[in-house]
Design a protein around this motif. Structure first.
Motif, PDB file in Angstrom:
ATOM      1  N   TYR A  72      -5.998  -2.153   5.430  1.00  0.00           N
ATOM      2  CA  TYR A  72      -7.012  -1.658   4.505  1.00  0.00           C
ATOM      3  C   TYR A  72      -8.358  -1.350   5.151  1.00  0.00           C
ATOM      4  N   LEU A 115      -8.399  13.833  -3.242  1.00  0.00           N
ATOM      5  CA  LEU A 115      -7.398  12.776  -3.191  1.00  0.00           C
ATOM      6  C   LEU A 115      -6.362  13.027  -2.114  1.00  0.00           C
ATOM      7  N   ILE A 136       0.630   7.208  -6.587  1.00  0.00           N
ATOM      8  CA  ILE A 136      -0.531   8.083  -6.818  1.00  0.00           C
ATOM      9  C   ILE A 136      -0.184   9.507  -6.405  1.00  0.00           C
ATOM     10  N   LEU A 168       0.479   4.605   7.407  1.00  0.00           N
ATOM     11  CA  LEU A 168       1.468   3.603   6.991  1.00  0.00           C
ATOM     12  C   LEU A 168       2.849   3.933   7.537  1.00  0.00           C
ATOM     13  N   THR A 201       0.432   4.145  -2.792  1.00  0.00           N
ATOM     14  CA  THR A 201       0.077   5.505  -2.367  1.00  0.00           C
ATOM     15  C   THR A 201       1.108   6.504  -2.874  1.00  0.00           C
ATOM     16  N   LEU A 202       2.390   6.123  -2.786  1.00  0.00           N
ATOM     17  CA  LEU A 202       3.422   7.058  -3.237  1.00  0.00           C
ATOM     18  C   LEU A 202       3.334   7.319  -4.742  1.00  0.00           C
ATOM     19  N   TYR A 223      -3.542   8.430   4.762  1.00  0.00           N
ATOM     20  CA  TYR A 223      -3.154   7.028   4.655  1.00  0.00           C
ATOM     21  C   TYR A 223      -1.641   6.892   4.789  1.00  0.00           C
ATOM     22  N   LEU A 224      -0.911   7.819   4.171  1.00  0.00           N
ATOM     23  CA  LEU A 224       0.552   7.783   4.294  1.00  0.00           C
ATOM     24  C   LEU A 224       0.969   7.941   5.747  1.00  0.00           C
ATOM     25  N   PRO A 229       0.806  -1.222   0.000  1.00  0.00           N
ATOM     26  CA  PRO A 229       0.000   0.000   0.000  1.00  0.00           C
ATOM     27  C   PRO A 229       0.839   1.271   0.000  1.00  0.00           C
ATOM     28  N   PHE A 230       1.995   1.221   0.646  1.00  0.00           N
ATOM     29  CA  PHE A 230       2.836   2.410   0.728  1.00  0.00           C
ATOM     30  C   PHE A 230       3.315   2.822  -0.663  1.00  0.00           C
ATOM     31  N   LEU A 253      -4.828  10.543   0.585  1.00  0.00           N
ATOM     32  CA  LEU A 253      -3.452  10.072   0.401  1.00  0.00           C
ATOM     33  C   LEU A 253      -2.593  10.396   1.614  1.00  0.00           C
TER      34      LEU A 253
END
Lengths: 584, 584
Positions: free
Chosen positions: B72, B240, A16, B251, A13-14, B247-248, A9-10, B244
Motif C-alpha cells: 500500500y 481511475l 473496481i 500486484l 482493484t479487480l 496498481y494491477l 488489494p488485487f 487501477l
C-alpha cells in the motif's frame, strides 16, 4: 505464483475495474442509458456475475458485507451529495424536507409494520409466528427512501430543482430516523419487557442522533476549513484534508451511534465555502473530480453487489408476505405524501402541485441501505423471509419505478429543471430581494428565514471568515467571484479555439501602442500572405509574437512538493502590473 | 461508544491526518525545511510518537508491517516517480543506470557480505555463529539504494539532471537485483546443500524478474491507454484507470515474483503519452495532483513509521558489527562508483566528473525497503542484530548524509539543475539534432540510440497511436502541443491578471472591424473617464462587453456523470468558428 499475498488489494482493484469497465460499456451505446437507468443495468450485471459465481461454485455468492457498505462505500456517495448540494433550495425547503424525512418516515414505519402484522394474522399465509415487533423492525428498515438509488435515478430525469431537493433531501435526512427506529426495535426485540420509559428515551434519542450528527459534522467541517488556512506552501496535500475530515466526521458519528450520513453532509456543507476560498484552483478541481469519481465508483459497486447478493439461497419465498410488503410500501408512501403535503401547502404560498406529489411518492426508491440493514438483523427464524421481501422491494422500486419514472415525468409534463443557470441579472435581483426581505422581516419583527440568513451571513463575515479564511480583507462579492470564474473559463475556451492569438500579449503594447503596431503587422501580412501559405504564416506569427514574452517561463524548477506552475501566476501577474504602470 | 466497529478506517485516517499535519507544521516555519531534509524531521516525529507509545504501554510500539509497506505505501511513490520520470535523460543514460543498478548492486552485496563475514571471524566480537550465507543475505538487503529516501533528499537539492537521474534511476532499477539476491540467499539459507545449478538458476532468474517486470508493466500500460480511448462520454472515471492499471501491474508482478517496482515504472512510462492525449485536461490535472498527493502522504507515513519502529526492544546492540556495517556500506559504494564510472567514462564523450562521482557515492541513501526486508527475514538467532544494524545504517544515511549533502553540493559547486526549461528555440534544435543523428547513424550503419529512438517513433506513429489514441488524424508536433499548453496557461494568467478585458470578445469583430471599433471605444472612454471613476468604468465596460456573448452559458444542466463545463468548450469553439466564417 503467490496469490495469497496480494489477494485483498488485487480483488478490490479487480472489482473496481469491473465496475468502471461496466460503466464505460453502457456509455458506448448511447441509446441504452437514455432508456434504462444505469442502476438497473448495473444490478443486471451483478445478477449475471452472481449467476456465474453460483453456477461455478454451486454455493451462494458472497453477500455484500454490511461493514464494507457502511464504512467504505456509502461515505463517498454521501460526501459527494453533501458537497454538491444546492444549498439555497435545500435551506429554502428545509422545513418540508424535515417533515417528510421525520414524520413521513415514522408514518411509513408504523403504517407498514402494523399492516404487515395484520397480514400475518391471516391463517392461510402461515405467518402467525412473526410478532408485531419484528414487523415494526422490518418496517423501520424498509420504510426509508435510499439516497443512492434516488440520486442514480433523479439525476438522469432532470426534474425541477424543488422537486429534486424534496425527494433527495428526504432520502438523506431520514437516516437519523431510520438509525433510531431500527436500533430501538432491535433492542426491544431482545428485551424481555418494554417499559414506557424506553419509548420516551427513543423519542429523545432521535434528537440526539440527528442534532449530534449535525454538531459532529460542523465541528469537523470548520476544523477542515481552519486547517486549509495553513496549506499555502504545500498545495499538494490540500485536497486530502477535505476527504480526511469528512471521513473522520462520518466515523466519529458512527462511533457514538449518531447519524453518520447527517454528520458528513453537515461537514461537507459547512466546510465548502471556506475550503474553496483557501485552496488553489487546481486543488479544487482535484477535490471536485475525485469526489465525483469516487462516488461514481462507489455507487456502481453498490448496484453490482446488490445484483450479486440477490442470487443464492438466502431467501424464503413466502409470496403473500412479499407482495403485501411491496403494496404497503407503495400505499403508505402515497398516503404519507398526500397528507403531509396537504399540511405543507396550507402554510406555503408556493404550493406543491399534485403532479409533484405523485413524483415524490413514486420516487421513493429503496436501495442498498435497506439491504445492508436486513443482513445486520440478529438471526431469528424468519430472517430469510425479510431478506427476500427486502430484495423484491428493492428490485421492484429500482427496476419498475426507476425505468417508468422518466416516461411518467414526460407524460405528466412535470416542470423540468431550467437548462441554463440564472443570468447575472437574475442573480443580482435574487440577492437584492434577499436583502429586501431580510429588511422587511427585521422591521416587522418576524424571524423568518431571510432574517436568520442575514444574521448568519453577518456572523460569518464578522467572525468565521476572519478565523477560517487565509487572506481575509474584505468579503468578495459573489458576483465578482462569478465574474472571475467566467473570465477564467472564457480564457481557456479562447485559447482552445485559437482566438487568443489576437489578444495583445505584450502588456505595454496594450493601451495605445498596440493599435498602431497591430495595424502595421496587418499591412505587412498582406504582402507576405501572397508569398507564403497563410496558415503557416499565421502559425509562425503567433508563435513568434507570444513566445517573445513568455518563453522564459516555460516551466519552473521541478520540486516534489509543488506542482509545476503553481506559484508562477502570482509573480507573473505582478510583473504584468509593473509593466503596465510603466506603460501608462 | 462503539470503537471496535470503526477502528480500522479510523486509525488509518488518523495516521494519514497526523502525517499531513506534520507536513503542514514543517512548512509553517520556512527556515526548517531548508536546513534539515523533511525525511529527517518526519523520522524525528516518528521517534517521538514511538517514545510516547513505548512510555505509555511499556511495550514495543507496533512495527511497520512489511505487507502494508509493499502493498500500500510503496506503489504510490513508485507510480509518481515513474509517471513524472524525465524520459529523455533516463533513456540517454539507461546504460550507465543499468550498470550501476545491476553490477553496482551485486558488487555491494558481495563486498559488504564478505567483509562482514571477515569481521565475524574476529573472536573478540563474539560473532562466529553468523554464517557467510547470513552475511550475504544481510548484504543483499542493506546494499540497495532506496528510491524513497533518494527522492526525498535529491528533490530538495536540485543537482543537475544527469546526476539526479543516475542516482534515482539506479535506486529504482536495483529493485530487480535486490529481489532476486534476497530471495536467492533466503532460499539458500533454508537449503541443506547448494548446487552450482542453483547459482546459475539465480543468474537466469535476474533476467526473468527484470524483463518480466517490464513486460507486465508495458502490457498493463498499453491496456490502460487503450481503455481511455472509450471514456469520452464518462470523463469522471478517467483518472481511475491510470491508478487501477498501474496498481494491477504492480500486484501482478508481485504475484509472479517479478519486480513490482520495475513493472509499475514501465506501466507509468508506457501509458503516459497516450493517456495524456486521450483524457480531458481536468482529468489530467486530477491524475497529476492525486499522484503527487498520494506519494507525498505515502512517503510521509513511511518516514514516520520508520521512526516509530526504531523505538523498542527488537534490537541486539553488537556495536562492532553495526559500526563495520556502516563503514563497509560507505567504502564499497565509493569503490563501486569509482570503478564503474572509470569504465563508463572510457566509452562516453560526456564523462561523469569526480565531483559527480562523489555525490553519486554519497547519495546512496538507505531507507524503508531495507527496513521492511529485514523484518521479513525468517526467524533465526541473530535477526535482532540485523535489525539493529539496518536501523543504524538507515538513520546514519538519512540523518548524517541527508543533512550534509546539501552543504557539500554547495561547497563542491556541483553543477546545478538549470532553473528554466529549454526555450522553444532550444527544443527545436534538440529535435533537429535528433533527426540529424538518427540519419547519420542510419547511413553509417551504426545502431545507436538515435537510430532506435527514430524506429520506435516510427512504429509508434504508424501502429501504436492508431490503436491507442482516440482522435487519430495526424500526429501533432510536440511544438504545436507545447504551444497549445502555453496558450492555455497564458490565457488563465491573463484572466487572473484582469488583462483579458482587452481581448476582443465578439469573434466577428476580430479581423478588421475590431481595430476601428476599438479605436472608437478608446475615444469614447476618454470622455467618459473624466466623469466617472475609471476603475468602476473599466469594470462595467468589461462586464458588459463580455457577458453579452457568454452569459447564456453560465452553467450546463447538472448531471452526475459529467462535470460542469466538460463538453462545452468544443461546442463553443464550433460556434466561434461559424461566427468567424460569417464575419469574413
Amino acid at each position: 505464483l503467490d496469490y495469497q499475498h496480494v489477494q485483498v488489494p488485487f480483488e478490490i482493484t479487480l472489482w473496481i475495474m469491473l465496475a468502471s469497465l461496466a460503466k464505460i460499456g453502457f456509455h458506448l451505446y448511447n441509446k441504452l442509458p437514455s432508456v434504462v437507468p444505469e442502476s438497473c443495468l448495473l444490478i443486471f450485471v451483478g445478477l449475471i456475475m452472481g449467476g456465474i459465481i453460483y453456477g461455478l461454485n454451486d454455493k451462494s455468492p458472497p453477500v455484500m458485507d454490511s461493514d464494507i457498505f457502511f464504512l467504505y462505500l456509502l461515505p463517498p456517495i454521501v460526501l459527494d451529495a453533501g458537497y454538491f448540494m444546492p444549498s439555497r433550495p435545500f435551506f429554502e425547503n428545509i422545513g418540508t424536507i424535515l417533515l417528510y424525512a421525520v414524520v413521513g418516515t415514522i408514518w411509513n414505519v408504523f403504517g407498514i409494520g402494523f399492516s404487515l402484522y395484520g397480514i400475518c394474522q391471516v391463517k392461510a399465509f402461515r405467518l402467525q409466528d412473526v410478532s408485531l415487533l419484528h414487523n415494526l423492525l422490518f418496517g423501520s428498515l424498509i420504510a426509508a427512501v435510499d439516497p443512492v438509488a434516488v440520486l442514480a435515478v433523479f439525476e438522469e430525469i432532470h426534474v425541477n430543482e424543488k422537486l429534486h431537493i424534496l425527494v433527495f433531501g428526504e432520502s438523506l435526512l431520514n437516516d437519523a430516523v431510520t438509525v433510531v427506529l431500527y436500533k430501538l426495535f432491535r433492542s426491544f426485540c431482545e428485551m424481555p419487557a418494554i417499559k414506557s420509559v424506553d419509548v420516551f428515551a427513543g423519542v429523545g434519542k432521535f434528537f440526539v442522533v440527528g442534532l449530534g450528527g449535525v454538531l459532529v459534522g460542523l465541528t469537523f467541517g470548520l476544523t477542515a476549513a481552519f486547517t486549509t488556512r495553513f496549506t499555502k506552501d504545500i498545495r499538494v496535500i490540500e485536497p486530502l484534508f477535505v476527504f480526511l475530515y469528512s471521513y473522520l466526521s462520518y466515523l466519529t458519528a458512527e462511533m457514538f451511534h449518531l447519524s453518520g450520513i447527517v454528520a458528513i453532509i453537515a461537514c461537507a456543507m459547512g466546510m465548502k465555502r471556506y475550503v474553496e476560498a483557501n485552496i488553489s484552483l487546481k486543488s479544487h478541481t482535484t477535490v471536485k473530480y475525485f469526489m465525483k469519481m469516487w462516488s461514481s465508483v462507489s455507487d456502481t459497486l453498490i448496484f453490482i453487489f446488490l445484483g450479486v447478493s440477490t442470487i443464492g439461497e438466502n431467501h424464503e419465498w413466502n409470496w403473500p408476505y412479499i407482495c403485501f410488503t411491496v403494496i404497503f410500501c407503495l400505499i403508505w408512501r402515497a398516503l404519507g405524501v398526500l397528507v403531509l403535503t396537504f399540511f405543507v401547502n396550507r402554510f406555503h404560498v408556493n404550493t406543491i402541485t399534485s403532479k409533484d406529489q405523485f413524483i415524490i411518492a413514486y420516487g421513493g426508491l429503496r436501495g442498498a441501505i435497506c439491504f445492508s440493514l436486513v443482513f445486520l438483523l440478529p438471526d431469528f427464524r424468519r430472517k430469510k423471509l425479510f431478506i427476500a421481501a427486502t430484495t423484491v422491494v428493492i428490485l421492484f422500486t429500482v427496476f419498475i419505478q426507476g425505468t417508468t419514472i422518466r416516461p411518467l415525468v414526460d407524460l405528466l409534463a412535470v416542470k423540468r429543471k431550467r437548462e441554463s443557470a440564472p443570468t447575472v441579472g437574475e442573480q443580482i435581483h435574487i440577492r437584492f430581494l434577499d436583502h429586501l426581505l431580510a429588511g422587511i422581516e427585521d422591521i416587522s419583527g418576524h424571524w423568518g428565514q431571510y432574517y436568520w440568513k442575514d444574521k448568519l451571513e453577518y456572523f460569518n463575515s464578522k467572525y468565521l471568515q476572519k478565523i477560517l479564511l487565509r487572506e481575509y480583507d474584505q468579503p468578495k462579492s459573489s458576483i465578482v467571484l462569478l465574474y472571475e470564474k467566467l473570465e477564467r473559463k472564457h480564457a481557456i475556451e479562447l485559447a482552445e479555439a485559437g482566438q487568443l492569438g489576437h489578444a495583445p500579449s505584450h502588456p505595454t503594447l496594450l493601451r495605445s501602442g498596440f493599435l498602431c503596431s497591430n495595424n502595421r503587422i496587418v499591412v505587412t501580412d498582406k504582402k507576405l500572405e501572397d508569398a507564403l501559405n497563410p496558415d503557416v504564416l499565421e502559425n509562425i506569427q503567433e508563435i513568434l509574437a507570444r513566445n517573445l514574452y513568455r518563453i522564459r517561463r516555460t516551466g519552473p524548477a521541478y520540486n516534489r512538493h509543488t506542482l509545476p506552475g503553481e506559484t508562477e501566476p502570482v509573480e507573473h501577474a505582478k510583473e504584468i502590473l509593473i509593466l503596465r504602470h510603466k506603460g501608462l
